[in-house]
Motif scaffolding. Structure first.
Motif, short mmCIF file in Angstrom:
data_model
loop_
_atom_site.label_atom_id
_atom_site.label_comp_id
_atom_site.label_asym_id
_atom_site.label_seq_id
_atom_site.Cartn_x
_atom_site.Cartn_y
_atom_site.Cartn_z
N ILE A 130 0.83 -1.21 0.00
CA ILE A 130 0.00 0.00 0.00
C ILE A 130 0.87 1.26 0.00
N ALA A 131 2.00 1.23 0.70
CA ALA A 131 2.85 2.42 0.83
C ALA A 131 3.51 2.83 -0.48
N ASN A 132 4.00 1.87 -1.26
CA ASN A 132 4.75 2.24 -2.48
C ASN A 132 4.17 1.65 -3.77
N ASN A 133 3.02 0.98 -3.68
CA ASN A 133 2.34 0.37 -4.83
C ASN A 133 3.15 -0.71 -5.55
N MET A 134 4.17 -1.24 -4.90
CA MET A 134 4.97 -2.31 -5.49
C MET A 134 4.17 -3.62 -5.45
N VAL A 135 4.12 -4.31 -6.58
CA VAL A 135 3.38 -5.57 -6.67
C VAL A 135 4.38 -6.73 -6.62
N MET A 136 4.06 -7.72 -5.78
CA MET A 136 4.90 -8.90 -5.63
C MET A 136 4.01 -10.14 -5.68
N GLU A 137 4.61 -11.25 -6.07
CA GLU A 137 3.86 -12.50 -6.10
C GLU A 137 4.69 -13.57 -5.39
N TYR A 138 4.06 -14.25 -4.45
CA TYR A 138 4.73 -15.30 -3.68
C TYR A 138 3.86 -16.54 -3.62
N THR A 139 4.52 -17.67 -3.46
CA THR A 139 3.82 -18.91 -3.16
C THR A 139 4.07 -19.22 -1.70
N LEU A 140 3.02 -19.48 -0.94
CA LEU A 140 3.14 -19.80 0.47
C LEU A 140 3.45 -21.29 0.62
N VAL A 141 4.56 -21.60 1.27
CA VAL A 141 4.99 -22.99 1.43
C VAL A 141 5.44 -23.24 2.87
N SER A 142 5.80 -24.49 3.17
CA SER A 142 6.32 -24.82 4.49
C SER A 142 7.71 -24.21 4.65
N GLU A 143 8.16 -24.15 5.87
CA GLU A 143 9.46 -23.54 6.16
C GLU A 143 10.61 -24.21 5.42
N LYS A 144 10.58 -25.53 5.32
CA LYS A 144 11.66 -26.27 4.65
C LYS A 144 11.70 -26.02 3.15
N GLU A 145 10.58 -25.63 2.56
CA GLU A 145 10.52 -25.43 1.12
C GLU A 145 10.72 -23.97 0.71
N ALA A 146 10.82 -23.08 1.68
CA ALA A 146 10.94 -21.65 1.39
C ALA A 146 12.23 -21.36 0.62
N ASN A 147 12.11 -20.51 -0.39
CA ASN A 147 13.26 -20.11 -1.20
C ASN A 147 12.88 -18.78 -1.86
N LEU A 148 13.47 -17.70 -1.36
CA LEU A 148 13.09 -16.37 -1.85
C LEU A 148 13.41 -16.17 -3.32
N LYS A 149 14.48 -16.81 -3.82
CA LYS A 149 14.82 -16.68 -5.24
C LYS A 149 13.72 -17.24 -6.13
N GLU A 150 13.04 -18.29 -5.63
CA GLU A 150 11.94 -18.90 -6.38
C GLU A 150 10.59 -18.29 -6.00
N LYS A 151 10.63 -17.22 -5.20
CA LYS A 151 9.42 -16.53 -4.73
C LYS A 151 8.52 -17.47 -3.93
N ARG A 152 9.14 -18.29 -3.09
CA ARG A 152 8.42 -19.21 -2.23
C ARG A 152 8.73 -18.81 -0.79
N ILE A 153 7.72 -18.28 -0.08
CA ILE A 153 7.95 -17.84 1.30
C ILE A 153 7.23 -18.76 2.28
N SER A 154 7.81 -18.86 3.45
CA SER A 154 7.28 -19.73 4.49
C SER A 154 5.99 -19.15 5.08
N VAL A 155 5.08 -20.04 5.41
CA VAL A 155 3.86 -19.62 6.09
C VAL A 155 4.18 -19.18 7.52
N ASP A 156 5.39 -19.49 8.00
CA ASP A 156 5.81 -19.09 9.34
C ASP A 156 6.54 -17.75 9.35
N SER A 157 6.83 -17.19 8.17
CA SER A 157 7.49 -15.89 8.08
C SER A 157 6.47 -14.80 8.43
N PRO A 158 6.94 -13.60 8.77
CA PRO A 158 5.98 -12.53 9.08
C PRO A 158 5.00 -12.25 7.94
#
Length: 157
Positions: free
Chosen positions: A97-125
């Protein structure tokens, strides 16, 4: 606390491959190092032997933890997931909302998280903030610098 973790079929396959590698390749390598160090004589003053035994202990601990994770892993059937809310394995497009930047992530388990692949953990903030939200909702995510607001603009599988 539940030990059950949810994985994609691909994520669980990677865990099984890692476990297999540790058991069949790394274990044999450490055993060979111990045998080589043992052949060098007096074990009471053999630093190589002590190091190899310590490496063996660490490897067995890692194998044990991975076996527990695999035993308690559950594969998620993506076809049964609700696409009206952001859940694990959801592909979520969000707008800051602050800067109108659009991002796309896939929500995955902590072990599968990989920011390069745009996969973030459901346990992350951000992951925690997005879980359960519907299209058009604003997710308020607490980060170290304060609260960031994201609008959910698309949810897909």
């Amino acid at each position: 606390m539940s030990l059950i973790n949810y994985y994609t079929a691909e994520g669980l396959a990677k865990l099984n491959e890692e476990l297999d590698h540790l058991k069949n390749v790394e274990r044999a390598s450490v055993s060979a190092q111990i045998a080589e160090a043992r052949d060098k004589g007096d074990l009471s003053e053999n630093a190589e032997y002590d190091a190899a035994k310590e490496a063996q202990g660490l490897l067995e601990l890692k194998i044990s933890k991975l076996e527990t994770i695999v035993a308690n892993a559950r594969v998620i059937d993506e076809s049964q997931l609700d696409t009206s809310k952001a859940l694990i394995l959801s592909k979520v497009k969000i707008k800051n909302i602050a800067n109108n930047m659009v991002m796309e992530y896939t929500l995955v388990s902590e072990k599968e998280a990989n920011l390069k692949e745009k996969r973030i953990s459901v346990d992350s903030p951000i992951g925690k903030g997005l879980l359960g939200k519907s299209l058009g909702e604003i997710a308020e995510v607490e980060v170290p610098t304060g609260i960031v607001k994201f609008e959910i603009i698309e949810i897909s599988r």
